[in-house]
Design a protein around this motif. Structure first.
Motif, short mmCIF file in Angstrom:
data_model
loop_
_atom_site.label_atom_id
_atom_site.label_comp_id
_atom_site.label_asym_id
_atom_site.label_seq_id
_atom_site.Cartn_x
_atom_site.Cartn_y
_atom_site.Cartn_z
N GLU A 138 0.84 -1.19 0.00
CA GLU A 138 0.00 0.00 0.00
C GLU A 138 0.87 1.24 0.00
O GLU A 138 1.88 1.32 0.70
N PHE A 139 0.45 2.21 -0.81
CA PHE A 139 1.09 3.52 -0.83
C PHE A 139 -0.01 4.55 -0.68
O PHE A 139 -1.03 4.49 -1.36
N THR A 140 0.18 5.51 0.22
CA THR A 140 -0.75 6.62 0.39
C THR A 140 0.04 7.91 0.33
O THR A 140 0.99 8.11 1.10
N SER A 141 -0.33 8.78 -0.62
CA SER A 141 0.34 10.08 -0.69
C SER A 141 -0.11 10.93 0.50
O SER A 141 -1.14 10.65 1.12
N GLU A 142 0.65 11.95 0.80
CA GLU A 142 0.36 12.77 1.97
C GLU A 142 -0.94 13.55 1.80
O GLU A 142 -1.13 14.20 0.77
N PRO A 143 -1.85 13.47 2.77
CA PRO A 143 -3.10 14.25 2.68
C PRO A 143 -2.80 15.73 2.51
O PRO A 143 -1.87 16.27 3.10
N GLY A 144 -3.59 16.37 1.64
CA GLY A 144 -3.44 17.80 1.41
C GLY A 144 -2.42 18.15 0.35
O GLY A 144 -2.30 19.32 -0.03
N GLN A 145 -1.68 17.17 -0.17
CA GLN A 145 -0.69 17.48 -1.22
C GLN A 145 -1.23 17.25 -2.63
O GLN A 145 -0.52 17.44 -3.60
N HIS A 146 -2.47 16.79 -2.72
CA HIS A 146 -3.24 16.77 -3.96
C HIS A 146 -2.71 15.85 -5.06
O HIS A 146 -2.91 16.10 -6.24
N TRP A 147 -2.08 14.73 -4.68
CA TRP A 147 -1.60 13.78 -5.69
C TRP A 147 -2.74 12.88 -6.14
O TRP A 147 -3.39 12.22 -5.33
N TYR A 148 -2.96 12.82 -7.46
CA TYR A 148 -3.96 11.98 -8.08
C TYR A 148 -3.21 10.93 -8.90
O TYR A 148 -2.58 11.25 -9.90
N CYS A 149 -3.26 9.67 -8.45
CA CYS A 149 -2.47 8.60 -9.07
C CYS A 149 -3.34 7.73 -9.97
O CYS A 149 -4.49 7.45 -9.64
N ILE A 150 -2.77 7.31 -11.09
CA ILE A 150 -3.45 6.42 -12.03
C ILE A 150 -2.46 5.37 -12.53
O ILE A 150 -1.25 5.53 -12.40
N MET A 210 -0.50 4.05 -15.32
CA MET A 210 0.01 4.63 -16.57
C MET A 210 0.12 3.57 -17.65
O MET A 210 -0.22 3.81 -18.80
N ASN A 211 0.60 2.38 -17.26
CA ASN A 211 0.78 1.29 -18.21
C ASN A 211 0.52 -0.03 -17.47
O ASN A 211 1.36 -0.46 -16.69
N GLN A 212 -0.62 -0.65 -17.72
CA GLN A 212 -0.99 -1.87 -17.01
C GLN A 212 0.00 -3.00 -17.31
O GLN A 212 0.35 -3.77 -16.42
N ALA A 213 0.45 -3.12 -18.56
CA ALA A 213 1.36 -4.20 -18.94
C ALA A 213 2.71 -4.10 -18.24
O ALA A 213 3.32 -5.11 -17.91
N LEU A 214 3.16 -2.88 -17.98
CA LEU A 214 4.44 -2.66 -17.30
C LEU A 214 4.26 -2.38 -15.82
O LEU A 214 5.24 -2.08 -15.13
N HIS A 215 3.02 -2.41 -15.33
CA HIS A 215 2.71 -2.16 -13.91
C HIS A 215 3.24 -0.80 -13.47
O HIS A 215 3.85 -0.67 -12.41
N THR A 216 3.00 0.20 -14.26
CA THR A 216 3.53 1.54 -13.99
C THR A 216 2.43 2.48 -13.52
O THR A 216 1.34 2.50 -14.08
N ILE A 217 2.74 3.24 -12.49
CA ILE A 217 1.82 4.22 -11.92
C ILE A 217 2.42 5.61 -12.13
O ILE A 217 3.63 5.79 -12.03
N THR A 218 1.56 6.58 -12.38
CA THR A 218 2.00 7.96 -12.39
C THR A 218 1.04 8.77 -11.53
O THR A 218 -0.13 8.40 -11.37
N CYS A 219 1.53 9.83 -10.96
CA CYS A 219 0.71 10.70 -10.13
C CYS A 219 0.86 12.13 -10.63
O CYS A 219 1.96 12.57 -10.98
N ALA A 220 -0.25 12.85 -10.67
CA ALA A 220 -0.24 14.26 -11.05
C ALA A 220 -0.81 15.06 -9.91
O ALA A 220 -1.59 14.55 -9.11
N ASN A 221 -0.45 16.31 -9.86
CA ASN A 221 -0.93 17.16 -8.79
C ASN A 221 -2.26 17.78 -9.21
O ASN A 221 -2.36 18.36 -10.28
N ASP A 222 -3.29 17.65 -8.36
CA ASP A 222 -4.65 18.07 -8.67
C ASP A 222 -4.98 19.44 -8.07
O ASP A 222 -6.11 19.69 -7.72
N ILE A 223 -4.00 20.30 -7.96
CA ILE A 223 -4.27 21.63 -7.40
C ILE A 223 -4.89 22.49 -8.49
O ILE A 223 -4.38 22.58 -9.60
N ARG A 224 -6.00 23.12 -8.16
CA ARG A 224 -6.65 24.03 -9.11
C ARG A 224 -6.09 25.42 -8.91
O ARG A 224 -6.04 25.94 -7.81
N LEU A 225 -5.70 26.01 -10.03
CA LEU A 225 -5.19 27.39 -9.97
C LEU A 225 -6.36 28.35 -10.03
O LEU A 225 -7.27 28.20 -10.84
#
Length: 157
Positions: free
Chosen positions: A127-139, A141-156
């Motif tokens: 399990e991995f949990t990003s820090e609350p309040g830092q707005h990381w949205y993880c998806i 990225m590539n199911q075949a390579l088991h790759t995850i990427t996270c983007a910051n969901d802060i609205r300007l």
């Protein structure tokens, strides 16, 4: 002009790296063995169990681009012996998103499940949990390579 061209070639890769989103993978069986997180001492030959309560720093061991130093995989195991060949295989990711009152993502939780490929039942997970309040949205990225990427969901504003 030569100075400007040289500046662009030096600056562009630095800027690209500085703004890259975190990309990482779940722990591999080989990494677990190398870090001593699989205990085979009290199991039949060819079997092992994941040591519960272990942590793996994503930045140091699983990161493919920039990842924060504090990001960590945490083990959750049934503390039973499992076949190293068949039951230590990656099965799937599960993602949970936690939102702030304004609708932005406060943080994400990623669960990497492992077990026999022919079964839907995991035998352990990380399990991995990003820090609350830092707005990381993880998806995924590539199911075949088991790759995850996270983007910051802060609205300007």
């Amino acid at each position: 002009m030569k100075l400007f061209t040289c500046f662009i070639f030096v600056l562009f890769p630095v800027q690209l790296f500085a703004y890259a989103w975190p990309v990482f993978i779940p722990p591999t069986k080989e990494l677990l063995i190398a870090l001593g997180i699989i205990d085979a001492s009290h199991c039949p030959p060819g079997w092992g169990k994941l040591i519960s309560g272990s942590s793996i720093n994503i930045h140091d061991y699983s990161c493919r681009t920039y990842c924060p130093d504090t990001w960590t995989w945490h083990t959750a195991s049934d503390n039973a012996c499992h076949d190293l060949k068949t039951e230590f295989q990656f099965q799937r990711f599960d993602m949970t998103y936690y939102r702030d009152n304004d609708g932005t993502t406060s943080h994400s939780k990623v669960i990497a499940s492992y077990g026999n490929q022919s079964s839907d039942m995991p035998v352990f997970r990380f399990e991995f949990t990003s820090e609350p309040g830092q707005h990381w949205y993880c998806i995924v990225m590539n199911q075949a390579l088991h790759t995850i990427t996270c983007a910051n969901d802060i609205r300007l504003q």
